[in-house]
Scaffold this motif. Structure first.
Motif, PDB file in Angstrom:
ATOM      1  N   THR A   2      51.933  46.160  32.109  1.00 49.33           N
ATOM      2  CA  THR A   2      50.566  46.459  32.493  1.00 49.33           C
ATOM      3  C   THR A   2      49.677  46.458  31.267  1.00 49.33           C
ATOM      4  N   SER A   5      42.215  46.903  30.943  1.00 50.55           N
ATOM      5  CA  SER A   5      41.262  46.138  31.745  1.00 50.55           C
ATOM      6  C   SER A   5      40.288  45.397  30.831  1.00 50.55           C
ATOM      7  N   ARG A  57      40.069  36.742  33.101  1.00 57.31           N
ATOM      8  CA  ARG A  57      39.492  37.110  34.400  1.00 57.31           C
ATOM      9  C   ARG A  57      38.258  36.245  34.596  1.00 57.31           C
ATOM     10  N   ASP A 110      53.714  48.068  43.096  1.00 58.76           N
ATOM     11  CA  ASP A 110      53.547  48.039  41.648  1.00 58.76           C
ATOM     12  C   ASP A 110      53.174  46.645  41.143  1.00 58.76           C
ATOM     13  N   VAL A 113      49.030  44.246  36.476  1.00 58.33           N
ATOM     14  CA  VAL A 113      47.581  44.297  36.287  1.00 58.33           C
ATOM     15  C   VAL A 113      47.274  43.722  34.909  1.00 58.33           C
ATOM     16  N   GLY A 116      42.383  43.571  34.368  1.00 57.09           N
ATOM     17  CA  GLY A 116      41.811  44.243  35.522  1.00 57.09           C
ATOM     18  C   GLY A 116      42.102  43.588  36.861  1.00 57.09           C
ATOM     19  N   VAL A 117      42.951  42.564  36.882  1.00 58.52           N
ATOM     20  CA  VAL A 117      43.273  41.840  38.119  1.00 58.52           C
ATOM     21  C   VAL A 117      44.717  42.140  38.506  1.00 58.52           C
ATOM     22  N   LYS A 118      44.944  42.446  39.780  1.00 59.27           N
ATOM     23  CA  LYS A 118      46.286  42.732  40.293  1.00 59.27           C
ATOM     24  C   LYS A 118      46.961  41.445  40.760  1.00 59.27           C
TER      25      LYS A 118
END
Length: 147
Positions: A2, A5, A57, A110, A113, A116-118
């Protein structure tokens, strides 16, 4: 796996694109990232990047592109540095984590990320003969769609 962001990040992941949808392949050194990417390329995928991938992003989507210094190059263990046609600016639709436990009947939870993008993520054993097919099935089953 992870990250904070940010609008872009460079991660230690290999990446291939299948039908215009990027698949990130993460794992410790020697886990089989490049091997799995090579087998996916043999099945029709295109190389985005080997070992490191720039992720940005863009309009709420995560987009993968190779770092300039390694674009189109893949280290094939036992063979050397090989040139491939590479693609860039491909929307990321699935992540494969070679260090994550492989679940018999996985449920999507889960997410990865990045910037900031899943992104949906699955655990997989890269060196199983069926691994490339499993990646393609997971992309169809769990992967984000490109509109």
């Amino acid at each position: 796996m992870t990250g904070p962001s940010l609008s872009s990040e460079t991660l230690h992941v290999s990446c291939v694109a299948k039908d215009g949808r990027a698949i990130l392949i993460a794992g410790r050194s020697g886990a089989g990232k490049s091997d799995l990417a090579l087998r996916l390329i043999d099945r029709g995928a295109k190389l985005v990047s080997d070992d490191y991938t720039v992720l940005k992003r863009v309009d709420g989507r995560l987009v993968a592109t190779p770092p300039r210094n390694i674009a189109g190059k893949m280290e094939v263990r036992g063979v050397g540095l090989i040139e491939f046609d590479a693609v860039g600016d491909v929307p990321v639709c699935l992540a494969v984590d070679l260090d994550r436990d492989v679940e018999r009947l996985p449920e999507m939870h889960d997410p990865l990320v990045v910037a900031g993008v899943k992104v949906p993520v699955i655990g997989l054993s890269a060196l199983e003969p069926s691994a490339p097919v499993k990646v393609e099935l997971a992309l169809a089953q769990f992967g984000l769609t490109v509109t």
